[in-house]
Design a protein around this motif. Structure first.
Motif, PDB file in Angstrom:
ATOM      1  N   GLN A 213       0.814  -1.218   0.000  1.00  8.09           N
ATOM      2  CA  GLN A 213       0.000   0.000   0.000  1.00  8.09           C
ATOM      3  C   GLN A 213       0.846   1.265   0.000  1.00  8.09           C
ATOM      4  N   TYR A 214       2.159   1.115   0.258  1.00  3.51           N
ATOM      5  CA  TYR A 214       3.024   2.290   0.303  1.00  3.51           C
ATOM      6  C   TYR A 214       3.674   2.590  -1.043  1.00  3.51           C
ATOM      7  N   GLY A 215       3.313   1.812  -2.059  1.00  3.53           N
ATOM      8  CA  GLY A 215       3.893   2.024  -3.387  1.00  3.53           C
ATOM      9  C   GLY A 215       3.301   3.230  -4.094  1.00  3.53           C
ATOM     10  N   GLU A 216       4.058   3.742  -5.062  1.00  2.00           N
ATOM     11  CA  GLU A 216       3.612   4.898  -5.855  1.00  2.00           C
ATOM     12  C   GLU A 216       2.861   4.452  -7.096  1.00  2.00           C
ATOM     13  N   ASP A 217       3.126   3.215  -7.533  1.00  2.00           N
ATOM     14  CA  ASP A 217       2.528   2.734  -8.775  1.00  2.00           C
ATOM     15  C   ASP A 217       1.192   2.054  -8.502  1.00  2.00           C
ATOM     16  N   LYS A 245      -9.532 -15.674 -18.068  1.00  2.00           N
ATOM     17  CA  LYS A 245     -11.004 -15.632 -18.170  1.00  2.00           C
ATOM     18  C   LYS A 245     -11.721 -16.190 -16.930  1.00  2.00           C
ATOM     19  N   ILE A 246     -10.967 -16.683 -15.949  1.00  2.00           N
ATOM     20  CA  ILE A 246     -11.593 -17.264 -14.755  1.00  2.00           C
ATOM     21  C   ILE A 246     -11.491 -16.306 -13.572  1.00  2.00           C
ATOM     22  N   GLY A 247     -10.260 -15.817 -13.312  1.00  2.00           N
ATOM     23  CA  GLY A 247     -10.021 -14.971 -12.149  1.00  2.00           C
ATOM     24  C   GLY A 247     -10.531 -13.554 -12.333  1.00  2.00           C
ATOM     25  N   LYS A 248     -10.425 -12.787 -11.233  1.00  2.00           N
ATOM     26  CA  LYS A 248     -10.815 -11.375 -11.260  1.00  2.00           C
ATOM     27  C   LYS A 248      -9.574 -10.495 -11.152  1.00  2.00           C
ATOM     28  N   VAL A 249      -9.631  -9.369 -11.832  1.00  2.00           N
ATOM     29  CA  VAL A 249      -8.515  -8.432 -11.794  1.00  2.00           C
ATOM     30  C   VAL A 249      -8.562  -7.633 -10.488  1.00  2.00           C
ATOM     31  N   ILE A 250      -7.414  -7.539  -9.824  1.00  2.00           N
ATOM     32  CA  ILE A 250      -7.319  -6.792  -8.569  1.00  2.00           C
ATOM     33  C   ILE A 250      -6.428  -5.564  -8.782  1.00  2.00           C
ATOM     34  N   GLU A 251      -6.855  -4.437  -8.226  1.00  2.00           N
ATOM     35  CA  GLU A 251      -6.045  -3.210  -8.288  1.00  2.00           C
ATOM     36  C   GLU A 251      -5.186  -3.134  -7.038  1.00  2.00           C
ATOM     37  N   THR A 252      -3.891  -2.919  -7.198  1.00  2.00           N
ATOM     38  CA  THR A 252      -2.981  -2.873  -6.052  1.00  2.00           C
ATOM     39  C   THR A 252      -1.954  -1.768  -6.239  1.00  2.00           C
ATOM     40  N   LYS A 253      -1.608  -1.108  -5.137  1.00  2.00           N
ATOM     41  CA  LYS A 253      -0.477  -0.182  -5.169  1.00  2.00           C
ATOM     42  C   LYS A 253       0.795  -1.007  -5.083  1.00  2.00           C
ATOM     43  N   SER A 254       1.857  -0.514  -5.701  1.00  2.59           N
ATOM     44  CA  SER A 254       3.078  -1.312  -5.698  1.00  2.59           C
ATOM     45  C   SER A 254       4.309  -0.440  -5.938  1.00  2.59           C
ATOM     46  N   ILE A 255       5.453  -1.049  -5.674  1.00  9.84           N
ATOM     47  CA  ILE A 255       6.738  -0.367  -5.884  1.00  9.84           C
ATOM     48  C   ILE A 255       7.459  -1.030  -7.043  1.00  9.84           C
ATOM     49  N   MET A 298      16.269  -2.065  -1.035  1.00  5.80           N
ATOM     50  CA  MET A 298      16.526  -2.000   0.414  1.00  5.80           C
ATOM     51  C   MET A 298      15.363  -1.293   1.125  1.00  5.80           C
ATOM     52  N   GLY A 299      14.918  -0.185   0.578  1.00  6.90           N
ATOM     53  CA  GLY A 299      13.780   0.519   1.165  1.00  6.90           C
ATOM     54  C   GLY A 299      12.513  -0.322   1.119  1.00  6.90           C
ATOM     55  N   SER A 300      12.311  -1.020   0.004  1.00  8.22           N
ATOM     56  CA  SER A 300      11.101  -1.843  -0.155  1.00  8.22           C
ATOM     57  C   SER A 300      11.072  -2.986   0.852  1.00  8.22           C
ATOM     58  N   ILE A 301      12.238  -3.580   1.099  1.00 10.19           N
ATOM     59  CA  ILE A 301      12.302  -4.690   2.065  1.00 10.19           C
ATOM     60  C   ILE A 301      11.753  -4.209   3.409  1.00 10.19           C
ATOM     61  N   ILE A 302      12.109  -2.991   3.787  1.00  6.93           N
ATOM     62  CA  ILE A 302      11.647  -2.473   5.081  1.00  6.93           C
ATOM     63  C   ILE A 302      10.179  -2.059   5.047  1.00  6.93           C
ATOM     64  N   GLU A 303       9.687  -1.577   3.899  1.00  8.82           N
ATOM     65  CA  GLU A 303       8.254  -1.282   3.816  1.00  8.82           C
ATOM     66  C   GLU A 303       7.434  -2.555   4.054  1.00  8.82           C
ATOM     67  N   ILE A 304       8.002  -3.705   3.637  1.00  8.02           N
ATOM     68  CA  ILE A 304       7.281  -4.971   3.743  1.00  8.02           C
ATOM     69  C   ILE A 304       7.557  -5.683   5.075  1.00  8.02           C
ATOM     70  N   HIS A 305       8.823  -5.674   5.496  1.00 11.59           N
ATOM     71  CA  HIS A 305       9.223  -6.463   6.671  1.00 11.59           C
ATOM     72  C   HIS A 305       9.519  -5.566   7.873  1.00 11.59           C
ATOM     73  N   ASN A 306       8.459  -5.232   8.609  1.00  9.97           N
ATOM     74  CA  ASN A 306       8.650  -4.431   9.820  1.00  9.97           C
ATOM     75  C   ASN A 306       7.486  -4.688  10.768  1.00  9.97           C
ATOM     76  N   ASP A 307       7.650  -4.272  12.030  1.00  8.69           N
ATOM     77  CA  ASP A 307       6.501  -4.252  12.954  1.00  8.69           C
ATOM     78  C   ASP A 307       6.612  -2.993  13.799  1.00  8.69           C
ATOM     79  N   ASP A 308       5.783  -2.875  14.827  1.00 11.49           N
ATOM     80  CA  ASP A 308       5.797  -1.609  15.573  1.00 11.49           C
ATOM     81  C   ASP A 308       7.079  -1.413  16.382  1.00 11.49           C
ATOM     82  N   ARG A 309       7.933  -2.416  16.447  1.00 13.40           N
ATOM     83  CA  ARG A 309       9.182  -2.270  17.185  1.00 13.40           C
ATOM     84  C   ARG A 309      10.383  -1.972  16.282  1.00 13.40           C
TER      85      ARG A 309
END
Ligand code: ATP
Ligand code: MG
Length: 421
Positions: A213-217, A245-255, A298-309
Protein backbone atom coordinates in the motif's frame (compact mmCIF):
# COMPACT_ATOMS: atom_id res chain seq x y z
CA UNK A 1 31.94 -6.72 15.95
CA UNK A 2 31.37 -4.75 19.13
CA UNK A 3 28.43 -2.37 18.93
CA UNK A 4 30.36 0.11 21.10
CA UNK A 5 32.92 0.41 18.27
CA UNK A 6 30.40 0.72 15.47
CA UNK A 7 30.06 4.13 13.81
CA UNK A 8 26.42 5.23 13.60
CA UNK A 9 24.16 4.42 16.53
CA UNK A 10 20.41 4.21 17.04
CA UNK A 11 18.56 7.35 18.03
CA UNK A 12 15.30 7.51 19.92
CA UNK A 13 13.68 10.34 18.02
CA UNK A 14 12.50 9.83 14.49
CA UNK A 15 13.65 12.32 11.85
CA UNK A 16 10.99 15.04 11.64
CA UNK A 17 10.67 14.85 7.87
CA UNK A 18 10.60 11.05 7.53
CA UNK A 19 7.65 10.46 5.20
CA UNK A 20 7.86 6.68 5.09
CA UNK A 21 8.56 3.65 7.24
CA UNK A 22 11.88 2.91 5.56
CA UNK A 23 13.16 6.49 5.98
CA UNK A 24 12.12 6.54 9.63
CA UNK A 25 13.40 3.12 10.68
CA UNK A 26 16.61 3.10 8.65
CA UNK A 27 17.53 6.55 9.98
CA UNK A 28 16.57 5.81 13.58
CA UNK A 29 18.45 2.52 13.58
CA UNK A 30 21.61 4.17 12.23
CA UNK A 31 21.65 2.56 8.77
CA UNK A 32 21.46 5.73 6.68
CA UNK A 33 21.94 9.46 7.18
CA UNK A 34 20.30 12.09 5.01
CA UNK A 35 22.51 14.78 3.46
CA UNK A 36 19.66 16.45 1.59
CA UNK A 37 16.38 15.36 0.01
CA UNK A 38 16.96 12.10 -1.83
CA UNK A 39 20.66 11.84 -0.98
CA UNK A 40 21.95 9.58 1.78
CA UNK A 41 25.15 8.35 3.39
CA UNK A 42 25.16 4.62 4.05
CA UNK A 43 26.46 4.08 7.57
CA UNK A 44 28.16 0.74 8.39
CA UNK A 45 24.92 -1.19 9.06
CA UNK A 46 23.22 0.18 5.94
CA UNK A 47 26.28 -0.39 3.80
CA UNK A 48 26.41 -4.04 4.86
CA UNK A 49 22.81 -4.50 3.70
CA UNK A 50 23.35 -2.65 0.42
CA UNK A 51 26.45 -4.74 -0.35
CA UNK A 52 24.52 -7.95 0.30
CA UNK A 53 21.81 -6.86 -2.12
CA UNK A 54 24.52 -5.96 -4.64
CA UNK A 55 26.07 -9.39 -4.27
CA UNK A 56 22.76 -11.17 -4.83
CA UNK A 57 22.22 -9.08 -7.97
CA UNK A 58 25.81 -9.71 -9.08
CA UNK A 59 25.45 -13.45 -8.58
CA UNK A 60 22.29 -13.64 -10.69
CA UNK A 61 23.73 -11.42 -13.44
CA UNK A 62 26.90 -13.53 -13.58
CA UNK A 63 24.75 -16.65 -13.89
CA UNK A 64 23.09 -15.01 -16.91
CA UNK A 65 26.55 -14.88 -18.48
CA UNK A 66 26.94 -11.11 -18.22
CA UNK A 67 30.31 -9.46 -17.51
CA UNK A 68 30.64 -6.83 -14.82
CA UNK A 69 32.20 -3.51 -15.81
CA UNK A 70 32.32 -0.06 -14.22
CA UNK A 71 31.60 2.92 -16.40
CA UNK A 72 32.14 6.60 -15.62
CA UNK A 73 29.34 8.58 -13.99
CA UNK A 74 30.59 11.81 -15.60
CA UNK A 75 29.48 11.97 -19.23
CA UNK A 76 30.40 14.31 -22.08
CA UNK A 77 27.55 16.07 -23.91
CA UNK A 78 28.52 14.90 -27.41
CA UNK A 79 27.29 11.31 -26.90
CA UNK A 80 23.85 12.70 -26.03
CA UNK A 81 23.95 14.85 -29.17
CA UNK A 82 24.31 11.64 -31.16
CA UNK A 83 21.16 10.15 -29.60
CA UNK A 84 19.39 13.52 -29.36
CA UNK A 85 18.66 12.98 -25.69
CA UNK A 86 20.53 15.96 -24.15
CA UNK A 87 17.28 17.89 -23.85
CA UNK A 88 14.93 14.90 -23.77
CA UNK A 89 15.96 13.24 -20.51
CA UNK A 90 14.12 15.56 -18.12
CA UNK A 91 15.90 14.27 -15.00
CA UNK A 92 19.43 14.79 -16.39
CA UNK A 93 21.77 16.72 -14.08
CA UNK A 94 23.92 18.95 -16.30
CA UNK A 95 27.10 20.74 -15.35
CA UNK A 96 29.78 22.87 -16.90
CA UNK A 97 33.53 22.28 -16.80
CA UNK A 98 36.54 24.33 -17.95
CA UNK A 99 36.18 26.08 -21.29
CA UNK A 100 32.39 25.95 -21.03
CA UNK A 101 32.47 22.25 -21.77
CA UNK A 102 29.14 20.56 -20.93
CA UNK A 103 28.80 17.37 -18.93
CA UNK A 104 26.03 15.27 -17.44
CA UNK A 105 25.90 12.96 -14.45
CA UNK A 106 24.77 9.50 -15.55
CA UNK A 107 21.05 8.84 -15.12
CA UNK A 108 21.34 5.76 -17.33
CA UNK A 109 24.21 4.53 -19.53
CA UNK A 110 23.02 3.72 -23.07
CA UNK A 111 25.07 6.65 -24.42
CA UNK A 112 28.21 5.28 -22.79
CA UNK A 113 27.81 1.54 -23.19
CA UNK A 114 26.82 1.50 -26.87
CA UNK A 115 29.97 3.17 -28.26
CA UNK A 116 32.03 1.24 -25.71
CA UNK A 117 30.79 -2.17 -26.85
CA UNK A 118 31.02 -1.03 -30.47
CA UNK A 119 34.81 -0.79 -30.05
CA UNK A 120 35.06 -4.49 -29.21
CA UNK A 121 32.43 -6.06 -31.46
CA UNK A 122 33.16 -6.40 -35.15
CA UNK A 123 31.49 -9.54 -36.40
CA UNK A 124 28.50 -11.70 -35.60
CA UNK A 125 30.94 -14.04 -33.85
CA UNK A 126 31.33 -11.49 -31.06
CA UNK A 127 27.58 -11.64 -30.30
CA UNK A 128 25.53 -12.13 -28.19
CA UNK A 129 27.16 -10.14 -25.43
CA UNK A 130 25.99 -8.60 -22.20
CA UNK A 131 27.64 -6.27 -19.70
CA UNK A 132 26.43 -4.74 -16.49
CA UNK A 133 27.52 -2.43 -13.72
CA UNK A 134 26.42 -1.52 -10.22
CA UNK A 135 26.79 2.20 -9.76
CA UNK A 136 25.15 5.29 -8.36
CA UNK A 137 22.81 7.04 -10.78
CA UNK A 138 21.87 10.70 -10.61
CA UNK A 139 18.38 11.91 -11.44
CA UNK A 140 16.97 15.35 -10.89
CA UNK A 141 13.66 13.95 -9.67
CA UNK A 142 10.87 16.54 -9.28
CA UNK A 143 10.26 15.25 -5.80
CA UNK A 144 12.65 13.01 -3.93
CA UNK A 145 10.64 11.13 -1.35
CA UNK A 146 9.99 8.02 0.68
CA UNK A 147 13.53 7.54 1.90
CA UNK A 148 15.41 5.12 -0.32
CA UNK A 149 12.43 4.62 -2.65
CA UNK A 150 12.98 7.78 -4.69
CA UNK A 151 16.40 9.36 -4.46
CA UNK A 152 18.31 11.88 -6.54
CA UNK A 153 21.46 9.82 -6.15
CA UNK A 154 20.70 6.11 -5.88
CA UNK A 155 22.19 2.70 -6.54
CA UNK A 156 21.34 0.99 -9.82
CA UNK A 157 22.39 -2.21 -11.51
CA UNK A 158 22.13 -1.63 -15.24
CA UNK A 159 22.71 -4.40 -17.72
CA UNK A 160 22.85 -4.04 -21.50
CA UNK A 161 22.63 -6.91 -23.99
CA UNK A 162 23.54 -6.98 -27.69
CA UNK A 163 22.19 -9.44 -30.26
CA UNK A 164 22.26 -10.28 -33.95
CA UNK A 165 18.70 -11.62 -34.17
CA UNK A 166 15.33 -10.87 -32.63
CA UNK A 167 15.04 -14.53 -31.63
CA UNK A 168 18.30 -14.43 -29.73
CA UNK A 169 17.28 -11.17 -28.04
CA UNK A 170 13.93 -12.62 -26.93
CA UNK A 171 15.61 -15.72 -25.57
CA UNK A 172 17.89 -13.59 -23.39
CA UNK A 173 15.04 -11.28 -22.40
CA UNK A 174 13.02 -14.23 -21.08
CA UNK A 175 16.03 -15.58 -19.16
CA UNK A 176 16.56 -12.15 -17.61
CA UNK A 177 12.99 -12.23 -16.24
CA UNK A 178 13.79 -15.39 -14.30
CA UNK A 179 17.08 -13.93 -13.05
CA UNK A 180 15.17 -10.87 -11.84
CA UNK A 181 12.57 -12.95 -10.02
CA UNK A 182 15.42 -14.86 -8.36
CA UNK A 183 17.03 -11.60 -7.21
CA UNK A 184 13.85 -10.31 -5.61
CA UNK A 185 12.93 -13.64 -4.05
CA UNK A 186 16.41 -13.90 -2.52
CA UNK A 187 15.94 -10.40 -1.09
CA UNK A 188 12.66 -11.39 0.55
CA UNK A 189 10.40 -9.69 -2.01
CA UNK A 190 7.62 -11.31 -4.02
CA UNK A 191 7.72 -9.36 -7.24
CA UNK A 192 5.17 -9.56 -10.04
CA UNK A 193 6.11 -9.20 -13.69
CA UNK A 194 3.96 -6.38 -15.01
CA UNK A 195 3.48 -5.21 -18.58
CA UNK A 196 4.26 -1.52 -18.92
CA UNK A 197 4.75 1.00 -21.66
CA UNK A 198 8.01 0.71 -23.53
CA UNK A 199 8.53 4.41 -23.51
CA UNK A 200 9.82 5.76 -26.78
CA UNK A 201 11.69 2.70 -27.91
CA UNK A 202 9.21 -0.12 -28.31
CA UNK A 203 5.67 -1.21 -27.68
CA UNK A 204 6.21 -2.84 -24.31
CA UNK A 205 8.54 -3.21 -21.37
CA UNK A 206 8.29 -5.31 -18.23
CA UNK A 207 8.37 -3.97 -14.73
CA UNK A 208 8.97 -5.92 -11.54
CA UNK A 209 6.49 -4.65 -9.01
CA UNK A 210 6.21 -5.44 -5.31
CA UNK A 211 2.63 -4.98 -4.10
CA UNK A 212 2.34 -2.79 -0.99
CA UNK A 213 0.00 0.00 0.00
CA UNK A 214 3.02 2.29 0.30
CA UNK A 215 3.89 2.02 -3.39
CA UNK A 216 3.61 4.90 -5.86
CA UNK A 217 2.53 2.73 -8.78
CA UNK A 218 -0.87 1.22 -9.45
CA UNK A 219 -1.14 -2.18 -11.11
CA UNK A 220 -3.93 -4.52 -12.16
CA UNK A 221 -3.23 -8.19 -11.73
CA UNK A 222 -4.79 -11.64 -11.56
CA UNK A 223 -3.67 -14.79 -9.76
CA UNK A 224 -2.92 -16.38 -13.14
CA UNK A 225 0.05 -14.06 -13.66
CA UNK A 226 -1.64 -11.42 -15.78
CA UNK A 227 -0.51 -7.95 -14.68
CA UNK A 228 -0.54 -4.49 -16.25
CA UNK A 229 0.62 -1.09 -15.07
CA UNK A 230 -2.03 1.63 -14.83
CA UNK A 231 -0.33 3.52 -17.66
CA UNK A 232 -1.29 0.87 -20.23
CA UNK A 233 -4.05 -1.08 -18.43
CA UNK A 234 -7.17 -1.95 -20.40
CA UNK A 235 -8.92 -3.33 -17.31
CA UNK A 236 -10.21 -2.03 -14.00
CA UNK A 237 -10.60 -3.43 -10.49
CA UNK A 238 -13.02 -6.37 -10.41
CA UNK A 239 -13.02 -7.03 -14.17
CA UNK A 240 -12.85 -10.61 -15.39
CA UNK A 241 -9.23 -11.43 -16.20
CA UNK A 242 -8.68 -11.02 -19.96
CA UNK A 243 -5.98 -13.67 -19.87
CA UNK A 244 -7.32 -16.69 -17.92
CA UNK A 245 -11.00 -15.63 -18.17
CA UNK A 246 -11.59 -17.26 -14.75
CA UNK A 247 -10.02 -14.97 -12.15
CA UNK A 248 -10.82 -11.38 -11.26
CA UNK A 249 -8.51 -8.43 -11.79
CA UNK A 250 -7.32 -6.79 -8.57
CA UNK A 251 -6.04 -3.21 -8.29
CA UNK A 252 -2.98 -2.87 -6.05
CA UNK A 253 -0.48 -0.18 -5.17
CA UNK A 254 3.08 -1.31 -5.70
CA UNK A 255 6.74 -0.37 -5.88
CA UNK A 256 8.70 -0.76 -9.12
CA UNK A 257 11.95 -2.48 -8.17
CA UNK A 258 13.10 -3.41 -11.66
CA UNK A 259 12.41 -2.69 -15.31
CA UNK A 260 13.57 -4.40 -18.48
CA UNK A 261 13.29 -2.88 -21.96
CA UNK A 262 13.78 -3.97 -25.54
CA UNK A 263 15.72 -1.12 -27.17
CA UNK A 264 15.79 -2.59 -30.68
CA UNK A 265 18.21 -0.45 -32.73
CA UNK A 266 17.39 2.88 -31.05
CA UNK A 267 20.96 3.34 -29.76
CA UNK A 268 23.01 1.14 -32.04
CA UNK A 269 21.66 3.09 -35.04
CA UNK A 270 22.51 6.40 -33.37
CA UNK A 271 26.16 5.32 -33.13
CA UNK A 272 26.27 3.55 -36.51
CA UNK A 273 26.94 0.24 -34.73
CA UNK A 274 26.48 -2.67 -37.14
CA UNK A 275 28.26 -6.02 -37.46
CA UNK A 276 29.29 -8.24 -40.30
CA UNK A 277 27.09 -11.34 -40.52
CA UNK A 278 27.94 -14.84 -41.74
CA UNK A 279 26.78 -13.64 -45.17
CA UNK A 280 29.51 -10.95 -45.06
CA UNK A 281 26.83 -8.25 -45.20
CA UNK A 282 26.43 -5.64 -42.46
CA UNK A 283 23.62 -6.34 -39.96
CA UNK A 284 21.76 -4.35 -37.31
CA UNK A 285 22.66 -4.91 -33.66
CA UNK A 286 19.64 -5.32 -31.36
CA UNK A 287 19.86 -4.14 -27.79
CA UNK A 288 18.06 -4.61 -24.49
CA UNK A 289 18.51 -2.84 -21.17
CA UNK A 290 17.73 -4.18 -17.73
CA UNK A 291 17.64 -2.14 -14.52
CA UNK A 292 17.31 -2.92 -10.82
CA UNK A 293 17.48 -0.34 -8.03
CA UNK A 294 19.32 -1.97 -5.09
CA UNK A 295 18.74 1.05 -2.84
CA UNK A 296 15.03 1.06 -3.69
CA UNK A 297 15.05 -2.71 -3.03
CA UNK A 298 16.53 -2.00 0.41
CA UNK A 299 13.78 0.52 1.16
CA UNK A 300 11.10 -1.84 -0.16
CA UNK A 301 12.30 -4.69 2.07
CA UNK A 302 11.65 -2.47 5.08
CA UNK A 303 8.25 -1.28 3.82
CA UNK A 304 7.28 -4.97 3.74
CA UNK A 305 9.22 -6.46 6.67
CA UNK A 306 8.65 -4.43 9.82
CA UNK A 307 6.50 -4.25 12.95
CA UNK A 308 5.80 -1.61 15.57
CA UNK A 309 9.18 -2.27 17.19
CA UNK A 310 11.36 -1.97 14.11
CA UNK A 311 12.81 -3.73 11.11
CA UNK A 312 12.77 -7.49 10.42
CA UNK A 313 15.56 -8.30 7.95
CA UNK A 314 15.40 -11.45 5.84
CA UNK A 315 18.51 -13.54 6.61
CA UNK A 316 19.95 -13.08 3.13
CA UNK A 317 20.39 -9.31 3.46
CA UNK A 318 20.59 -8.74 7.23
CA UNK A 319 23.52 -6.53 8.30
CA UNK A 320 24.63 -9.30 10.70
CA UNK A 321 23.49 -12.89 11.21
CA UNK A 322 23.40 -12.77 14.99
CA UNK A 323 22.92 -10.05 17.59
CA UNK A 324 24.48 -11.01 20.91
CA UNK A 325 23.16 -8.98 23.82
CA UNK A 326 25.04 -9.26 27.09
CA UNK A 327 23.20 -7.88 30.09
CA UNK A 328 24.94 -5.82 32.71
CA UNK A 329 25.18 -6.95 36.33
CA UNK A 330 25.81 -5.20 39.64
CA UNK A 331 28.19 -7.95 40.72
CA UNK A 332 31.57 -7.33 39.07
CA UNK A 333 32.45 -11.02 38.89
CA UNK A 334 29.17 -12.05 37.34
CA UNK A 335 29.42 -9.12 34.93
CA UNK A 336 32.86 -10.29 33.85
CA UNK A 337 31.65 -13.85 33.37
CA UNK A 338 28.76 -12.66 31.23
CA UNK A 339 31.06 -10.52 29.09
CA UNK A 340 33.66 -13.24 28.71
CA UNK A 341 31.01 -15.71 27.64
CA UNK A 342 29.59 -13.26 25.10
CA UNK A 343 32.99 -12.40 23.71
CA UNK A 344 34.27 -15.95 23.34
CA UNK A 345 30.96 -16.91 21.81
CA UNK A 346 31.35 -14.10 19.28
CA UNK A 347 34.88 -15.26 18.39
CA UNK A 348 33.78 -18.89 17.99
CA UNK A 349 30.91 -17.91 15.72
CA UNK A 350 33.09 -15.58 13.66
CA UNK A 351 35.54 -18.45 13.12
CA UNK A 352 32.63 -20.35 11.55
CA UNK A 353 31.91 -17.46 9.20
CA UNK A 354 28.91 -16.17 11.13
CA UNK A 355 28.60 -12.38 11.22
CA UNK A 356 28.04 -11.20 14.76
CA UNK A 357 27.11 -7.88 16.31
CA UNK A 358 27.71 -7.85 20.05
CA UNK A 359 25.94 -5.20 22.10
CA UNK A 360 28.67 -4.76 24.71
CA UNK A 361 27.45 -1.38 26.00
CA UNK A 362 26.76 -0.58 29.61
CA UNK A 363 23.10 0.09 28.95
CA UNK A 364 19.88 -1.20 30.46
CA UNK A 365 18.31 -4.44 29.27
CA UNK A 366 15.27 -2.50 28.07
CA UNK A 367 17.37 -0.18 25.95
CA UNK A 368 19.37 -3.03 24.46
CA UNK A 369 16.26 -5.06 23.60
CA UNK A 370 14.56 -2.05 22.02
CA UNK A 371 17.66 -1.37 19.91
CA UNK A 372 17.94 -5.02 18.87
CA UNK A 373 14.30 -5.01 17.74
CA UNK A 374 14.78 -1.73 15.89
CA UNK A 375 17.93 -2.95 14.07
CA UNK A 376 16.15 -6.20 13.20
CA UNK A 377 18.93 -8.80 12.98
CA UNK A 378 17.23 -12.21 12.52
CA UNK A 379 18.61 -13.96 15.62
CA UNK A 380 19.10 -12.41 19.08
CA UNK A 381 21.06 -14.25 21.77
CA UNK A 382 20.97 -12.87 25.28
CA UNK A 383 23.69 -13.73 27.79
CA UNK A 384 22.67 -12.86 31.35
CA UNK A 385 23.03 -13.98 34.95
CA UNK A 386 19.75 -15.82 34.55
CA UNK A 387 20.75 -17.63 31.36
CA UNK A 388 24.20 -18.55 32.69
CA UNK A 389 22.64 -20.08 35.80
CA UNK A 390 21.15 -22.58 33.32
CA UNK A 391 24.40 -22.85 31.29
CA UNK A 392 22.39 -21.33 28.48
CA UNK A 393 21.69 -18.30 26.38
CA UNK A 394 18.26 -16.94 25.58
CA UNK A 395 17.50 -17.53 21.91
CA UNK A 396 14.95 -15.32 20.14
CA UNK A 397 14.29 -14.94 16.46
CA UNK A 398 13.19 -11.48 15.37
CA UNK A 399 10.06 -12.66 13.59
CA UNK A 400 8.90 -14.76 16.56
CA UNK A 401 7.35 -13.62 19.82
CA UNK A 402 8.81 -16.19 22.21
CA UNK A 403 12.30 -16.78 23.49
CA UNK A 404 13.75 -20.08 24.70
CA UNK A 405 16.86 -21.17 26.54
CA UNK A 406 19.51 -23.02 24.57
CA UNK A 407 22.45 -24.80 26.26
CA UNK A 408 25.93 -23.38 25.70
CA UNK A 409 27.27 -26.77 24.63
CA UNK A 410 26.49 -27.19 20.91
CA UNK A 411 25.34 -23.58 20.70
CA UNK A 412 27.87 -22.64 18.01
CA UNK A 413 26.78 -25.58 15.93
CA UNK A 414 23.11 -24.80 16.38
CA UNK A 415 23.56 -21.15 15.42
CA UNK A 416 25.66 -22.06 12.41
CA UNK A 417 23.01 -24.45 11.13
CA UNK A 418 20.31 -21.86 11.62
CA UNK A 419 21.92 -18.79 10.11
CA UNK A 420 24.25 -19.99 7.38
CA UNK A 421 22.71 -20.86 4.00
P1 ATP B 1 10.23 5.50 -11.73
O1 ATP B 1 9.12 5.20 -12.71
O2 ATP B 1 9.97 4.96 -10.36
O3 ATP B 1 10.65 6.93 -11.73
P2 ATP B 1 11.97 4.65 -13.75
O4 ATP B 1 11.01 3.81 -14.52
O5 ATP B 1 12.32 5.98 -14.24
O6 ATP B 1 11.50 4.72 -12.23
P3 ATP B 1 14.17 3.00 -14.58
O7 ATP B 1 14.83 3.94 -15.51
O8 ATP B 1 13.34 1.89 -15.11
O9 ATP B 1 13.32 3.83 -13.50
O10 ATP B 1 15.30 2.50 -13.56
C1 ATP B 1 15.53 1.14 -13.22
C2 ATP B 1 15.32 0.91 -11.74
O11 ATP B 1 16.04 1.86 -10.95
C3 ATP B 1 13.88 1.10 -11.31
O12 ATP B 1 13.12 -0.05 -11.57
C4 ATP B 1 14.05 1.37 -9.82
O13 ATP B 1 14.23 0.16 -9.11
C5 ATP B 1 15.33 2.15 -9.76
N1 ATP B 1 15.09 3.61 -9.66
C6 ATP B 1 14.69 4.44 -10.64
N2 ATP B 1 14.59 5.70 -10.21
C7 ATP B 1 14.94 5.68 -8.90
C8 ATP B 1 15.06 6.67 -7.88
N3 ATP B 1 14.79 7.95 -8.15
N4 ATP B 1 15.45 6.29 -6.65
C9 ATP B 1 15.73 4.99 -6.37
N5 ATP B 1 15.64 4.00 -7.29
C10 ATP B 1 15.26 4.33 -8.54
MG1 MG C 1 11.07 1.98 -14.90
Amino acid sequence: MRYSQLFGKTNKTAPHDADSTNARLLTQAGFINQLMAGVYTYLPLGLRVLKKIHNIVRDEMNKLGASEIYMPALHPKDVYDKTQRWDKIDVLFKLEGHGEKQYALGSTHEEIVTPLVQQYVHSYKDLPLSVYQIQDKFRNEQRAKSGLLRGREFSMKDLYSFHLTEEDFLDFYEKSKQAYLNVFKRCGLDALIVEASGGVFSKFSHEFQVPTQYGEDLIYHCECGFAQNREIAEVKDGDACPSCKIGKVIETKSIEVGNIFPLKTRFTDAFGFKVQGPDRKMHDVLMGCYGIGPSRVMGSIIEIHNDDRGMIWPKSVAPFDVHIVSLSNKDAMIKEKIENTAESFMRDLELQGVEVLWDDRDASAGEKFADADLIGIPLRLVVSEKSLAEDSVEWKERHEENARLVKLTNLVEEVTITVLP
